[in-house]
Design a protein around this motif. Sequence first.
Motif, PDB file in Angstrom:
ATOM      1  N   PRO A  35      -5.230   2.750 -13.119  1.00 41.44           N
ATOM      2  CA  PRO A  35      -6.147   1.639 -13.945  1.00 41.44           C
ATOM      3  C   PRO A  35      -5.121   0.523 -14.738  1.00 41.44           C
ATOM      4  O   PRO A  35      -5.579  -0.576 -14.997  1.00 41.44           O
ATOM      5  N   ASP A  36      -3.816   1.068 -14.651  1.00 45.63           N
ATOM      6  CA  ASP A  36      -2.959   0.013 -15.398  1.00 45.63           C
ATOM      7  C   ASP A  36      -2.418  -0.938 -14.057  1.00 45.63           C
ATOM      8  O   ASP A  36      -1.695  -1.907 -14.605  1.00 45.63           O
ATOM      9  N   ALA A  37      -2.558  -0.653 -12.950  1.00 46.83           N
ATOM     10  CA  ALA A  37      -2.051  -1.430 -11.954  1.00 46.83           C
ATOM     11  C   ALA A  37      -2.703  -2.692 -11.607  1.00 46.83           C
ATOM     12  O   ALA A  37      -3.885  -2.657 -11.888  1.00 46.83           O
ATOM     13  N   ILE A  38      -2.230  -3.634 -11.177  1.00 48.00           N
ATOM     14  CA  ILE A  38      -2.862  -5.085 -10.761  1.00 48.00           C
ATOM     15  C   ILE A  38      -3.097  -4.595  -9.448  1.00 48.00           C
ATOM     16  O   ILE A  38      -2.436  -4.559  -8.438  1.00 48.00           O
ATOM     17  N   SER A  39      -4.591  -4.753  -9.263  1.00 50.80           N
ATOM     18  CA  SER A  39      -5.020  -4.331  -7.809  1.00 50.80           C
ATOM     19  C   SER A  39      -5.549  -5.368  -6.977  1.00 50.80           C
ATOM     20  O   SER A  39      -6.659  -6.195  -7.512  1.00 50.80           O
ATOM     21  N   PHE A  40      -5.142  -5.780  -6.091  1.00 52.21           N
ATOM     22  CA  PHE A  40      -5.598  -6.759  -4.832  1.00 52.21           C
ATOM     23  C   PHE A  40      -6.146  -5.821  -3.743  1.00 52.21           C
ATOM     24  O   PHE A  40      -6.598  -6.413  -2.841  1.00 52.21           O
ATOM     25  N   ALA A  41      -6.896  -4.386  -4.047  1.00 52.76           N
ATOM     26  CA  ALA A  41      -7.352  -3.707  -3.148  1.00 52.76           C
ATOM     27  C   ALA A  41      -8.992  -4.061  -3.056  1.00 52.76           C
ATOM     28  O   ALA A  41      -9.320  -4.247  -1.831  1.00 52.76           O
ATOM     29  N   PRO A  42      -9.541  -4.323  -3.826  1.00 55.49           N
ATOM     30  CA  PRO A  42     -11.031  -4.005  -3.800  1.00 55.49           C
ATOM     31  C   PRO A  42     -11.463  -5.548  -3.576  1.00 55.49           C
ATOM     32  O   PRO A  42     -11.141  -6.668  -4.089  1.00 55.49           O
ATOM     33  N   ALA A 377       3.856   1.797  -4.707  1.00 58.64           N
ATOM     34  CA  ALA A 377       3.506   0.733  -5.260  1.00 58.64           C
ATOM     35  C   ALA A 377       2.930   0.748  -6.519  1.00 58.64           C
ATOM     36  O   ALA A 377       3.238   0.021  -7.481  1.00 58.64           O
ATOM     37  N   ALA A 378       1.755   1.617  -6.376  1.00 63.58           N
ATOM     38  CA  ALA A 378       1.355   1.845  -7.705  1.00 63.58           C
ATOM     39  C   ALA A 378       1.973   2.465  -8.851  1.00 63.58           C
ATOM     40  O   ALA A 378       2.137   2.061  -9.995  1.00 63.58           O
ATOM     41  N   VAL A 379       2.812   3.435  -8.530  1.00 64.81           N
ATOM     42  CA  VAL A 379       3.517   4.181  -9.655  1.00 64.81           C
ATOM     43  C   VAL A 379       4.859   3.424 -10.008  1.00 64.81           C
ATOM     44  O   VAL A 379       4.955   3.497 -11.425  1.00 64.81           O
ATOM     45  N   VAL A 383       1.210  -2.237  -8.815  1.00 65.20           N
ATOM     46  CA  VAL A 383       0.509  -3.128  -7.797  1.00 65.20           C
ATOM     47  C   VAL A 383       0.053  -2.357  -6.748  1.00 65.20           C
ATOM     48  O   VAL A 383       0.248  -1.359  -6.260  1.00 65.20           O
ATOM     49  N   LEU A 384      -1.213  -2.836  -6.567  1.00 72.03           N
ATOM     50  CA  LEU A 384      -2.130  -2.069  -5.344  1.00 72.03           C
ATOM     51  C   LEU A 384      -2.442  -3.186  -4.379  1.00 72.03           C
ATOM     52  O   LEU A 384      -2.825  -4.470  -4.581  1.00 72.03           O
ATOM     53  N   PHE A 385      -2.664  -2.882  -3.137  1.00 74.93           N
ATOM     54  CA  PHE A 385      -3.052  -3.624  -1.950  1.00 74.93           C
ATOM     55  C   PHE A 385      -3.888  -2.476  -0.886  1.00 74.93           C
ATOM     56  O   PHE A 385      -3.794  -1.214  -1.263  1.00 74.93           O
ATOM     57  N   THR A 386      -4.452  -2.985   0.052  1.00 74.39           N
ATOM     58  CA  THR A 386      -4.870  -2.151   1.114  1.00 74.39           C
ATOM     59  C   THR A 386      -4.070  -2.125   2.316  1.00 74.39           C
ATOM     60  O   THR A 386      -3.873  -3.284   3.021  1.00 74.39           O
ATOM     61  N   PRO A 387      -3.643  -1.001   2.831  1.00 75.47           N
ATOM     62  CA  PRO A 387      -2.932  -0.913   4.207  1.00 75.47           C
ATOM     63  C   PRO A 387      -3.904  -1.091   5.300  1.00 75.47           C
ATOM     64  O   PRO A 387      -5.045  -0.710   5.439  1.00 75.47           O
ATOM     65  N   MET A 388      -3.294  -2.047   6.062  1.00 73.49           N
ATOM     66  CA  MET A 388      -4.264  -2.422   7.233  1.00 73.49           C
ATOM     67  C   MET A 388      -4.722  -1.443   8.206  1.00 73.49           C
ATOM     68  O   MET A 388      -5.599  -1.469   8.976  1.00 73.49           O
ATOM     69  N   ARG A 389      -3.789  -0.399   8.156  1.00 75.40           N
ATOM     70  CA  ARG A 389      -4.107   0.677   9.377  1.00 75.40           C
ATOM     71  C   ARG A 389      -5.314   1.405   9.045  1.00 75.40           C
ATOM     72  O   ARG A 389      -5.859   1.956   9.769  1.00 75.40           O
ATOM     73  N   HIS A 390      -6.043   1.132   7.696  1.00 70.07           N
ATOM     74  CA  HIS A 390      -7.162   1.756   7.456  1.00 70.07           C
ATOM     75  C   HIS A 390      -8.315   1.029   8.256  1.00 70.07           C
ATOM     76  O   HIS A 390      -9.440   1.448   8.507  1.00 70.07           O
ATOM     77  N   ILE A 413      -2.870 -12.803 -10.625  1.00 74.70           N
ATOM     78  CA  ILE A 413      -2.351 -12.805  -9.170  1.00 74.70           C
ATOM     79  C   ILE A 413      -0.916 -13.055  -9.189  1.00 74.70           C
ATOM     80  O   ILE A 413      -0.165 -12.413  -8.469  1.00 74.70           O
ATOM     81  N   GLU A 414      -0.427 -13.880 -10.106  1.00 74.50           N
ATOM     82  CA  GLU A 414       0.986 -14.388 -10.510  1.00 74.50           C
ATOM     83  C   GLU A 414       1.806 -13.110 -10.690  1.00 74.50           C
ATOM     84  O   GLU A 414       2.755 -12.925  -9.932  1.00 74.50           O
ATOM     85  N   SER A 415       1.144 -12.384 -11.519  1.00 78.93           N
ATOM     86  CA  SER A 415       2.246 -11.166 -12.117  1.00 78.93           C
ATOM     87  C   SER A 415       1.999 -10.001 -10.989  1.00 78.93           C
ATOM     88  O   SER A 415       3.134  -9.145 -10.690  1.00 78.93           O
ATOM     89  N   GLY A 416       0.864  -9.923 -10.315  1.00 78.92           N
ATOM     90  CA  GLY A 416       0.830  -8.805  -8.992  1.00 78.92           C
ATOM     91  C   GLY A 416       1.755  -9.421  -7.995  1.00 78.92           C
ATOM     92  O   GLY A 416       2.374  -8.329  -7.465  1.00 78.92           O
ATOM     93  N   LEU A 417       1.972 -10.589  -7.652  1.00 75.22           N
ATOM     94  CA  LEU A 417       2.734 -11.195  -6.636  1.00 75.22           C
ATOM     95  C   LEU A 417       4.196 -10.819  -7.086  1.00 75.22           C
ATOM     96  O   LEU A 417       5.063 -10.404  -6.221  1.00 75.22           O
ATOM     97  N   ASP A 418       4.556 -10.964  -8.448  1.00 77.39           N
ATOM     98  CA  ASP A 418       5.846 -10.603  -8.796  1.00 77.39           C
ATOM     99  C   ASP A 418       6.186  -9.162  -8.535  1.00 77.39           C
ATOM    100  O   ASP A 418       7.418  -8.662  -7.980  1.00 77.39           O
ATOM    101  N   ARG A 419       5.238  -8.396  -8.475  1.00 77.80           N
ATOM    102  CA  ARG A 419       5.437  -6.903  -8.472  1.00 77.80           C
ATOM    103  C   ARG A 419       5.506  -6.561  -7.054  1.00 77.80           C
ATOM    104  O   ARG A 419       6.301  -5.763  -6.401  1.00 77.80           O
ATOM    105  N   LEU A 420       4.655  -7.176  -6.284  1.00 73.82           N
ATOM    106  CA  LEU A 420       4.696  -6.967  -4.892  1.00 73.82           C
ATOM    107  C   LEU A 420       6.048  -7.560  -4.265  1.00 73.82           C
ATOM    108  O   LEU A 420       6.677  -6.770  -3.594  1.00 73.82           O
ATOM    109  N   ALA A 421       6.606  -8.636  -4.947  1.00 78.32           N
ATOM    110  CA  ALA A 421       8.023  -9.160  -4.358  1.00 78.32           C
ATOM    111  C   ALA A 421       8.800  -8.113  -4.619  1.00 78.32           C
ATOM    112  O   ALA A 421       9.824  -7.766  -3.570  1.00 78.32           O
TER     113      ALA A 421
END
Length: 434
Positions: A35-42, A377-379, A383-390, A413-421
Amino acid sequence: MTSPVLLDRADLHASLADPALVSMTFLNEVAGRYPDAISFAPGRPTEETFDLADLHRYLDAYARHLAEHKGYDEARVRRELFQYGRTKGVVHELIARQLELDEGITVDPEAVVVTVGAQEALWLVLRALKASERDVVLAVTPTYVGLTGAARLLDLPVRPVPEGPDGVRPEDLIERIRAVRAAGERPRALYLVPDFSNPSGHSLDLTTRHRLLEIAAEEDILLLEDNPYGYFRAEGERPPTLKALDTKQRVVYLGSLAKTCFPGARVGFAVADQKIAGADGGLLADELARAKSMVTVNTSPVSQALVGGMLLEHGGSLLRANERPIAVYRRNLDCLLKGLDHRFSEVPGVSWNTPAGGFFVVVTVPFPVTDALLEEAAVRHGVLFTPMRHFGDDARSGRQLRLSCSYLTTDQIESGLDRLAALIAEHTQGAPDA
C-alpha cells in the motif's frame, strides 16, 4: 471424527490454474500487498472527481425519470429499484441514446444487454459463439488478460494476431484466419480494443478500421470491439468506432461504464444487433440474455439507476459527463511522457511508445521484466508497474512493462518515475542493449 474434505486440483477445471486467471488475481491484488508503493499498475479511473453526494443525486434523478418520463407511480418506482429487474437491463434505452449522441451509433435499444461489468458481456458473447470443439477466437496480442481468462473458462482456444506499431495489421489478420482454417479450426471472431488498447495503448487509423470491416465480411467473422478508453483522447480528433462504421452487423460492441461512470457500479453492456436465422428469429442480444439469466439473473437495478442518473444529469452524454476526468487523464499522460523523456532519453536500451490518449504507456528495457522484479521494485524502491508478460508470451513482451497514469496525481507520477529510474539504473549497468 472424519477428516475435512481435501479436493484434488486435478478434479477441478483446468482453467482455474491457467496463467491468465493467475495473472488477473495477481494484478488485482498486488497494489493491496504494497500500500505504500506508488502504483502505475492498475487501470483505474481517477478518484479526483468522486463525490458521495453524487450517488444520491444520480439515484434521485433516475427515480424522477421513471415518474415523470416513464409515467410510473410511486409503487412501481420502488419496485423498479428494489426488485429483481429485466434480464436485458432497465437503462438500455438511455445507453442506446448515449451511443447515438456520442458515437453516431443508431441501434434498437432491444439490441442492448446491460451486464455486470463489460467482463460479463465479453463472457456471454464468447459463450454464445462457442458452438463446437473447432471454434476459436482471435485476439490482437498482447491482449487484455480478461479475454484470455474468460475464453479459458469456456475451453475456447485463443489464437493470437500480432500487433504492429500502430495496432493490428490487416494482412496479419488475413494470414492468421487462413492458417487457423488450414488447421481445421473455425475462427468465430476477432477481439480488439481499437482505441488506446489495454495493454499497449495503440489505436487504429480510419483506413485500418474500414479494412477490418471488409475482412470481417469477406472471411465471415465477427469483430468484438471493446471500448473502455475511447473517450479519453488527449490530442487530435476521435475516429469513429468500428460499430459506428458497421453497416452489416459485423461488430459486437462491448461497452464499459467502469471508466466513464465509476467501477463500483459494475455496469457494462453489449450491443448485439446481429439477427438470428430460423423460425424464431430474434437478435443475438436475446440469446445473450438467455445465458445471462442462468449466470447473474439480472444486473443490479440500483447500480443501473446510478449510471442512468449520471447520464440523465449530463443530457445523455458520457462525453459531457467526463469533461473533468478527460482533463485529468490528458494532464497525467502529458506528465508521464515528459517525465519518461526527461529521465530516460539518454539511457541505452530504454524506449517507450507515445499514445495519443488513454491510460497506458509501454516501456521497453534491456533486461527481463518478471514478477520477481516487480516484487523487488515494490519492496526496495516503492514503485509498482505491470510486467507485459502477463499479456503476451513473445520475447519482446518479456522485456517490457506497462505504466498506467490514470489513477495518480502529477506529484505521484514524478515521484514514481524517480523510483522507477533508480530500479532501471541498477539493472541496466552492464545489461546488453535491447
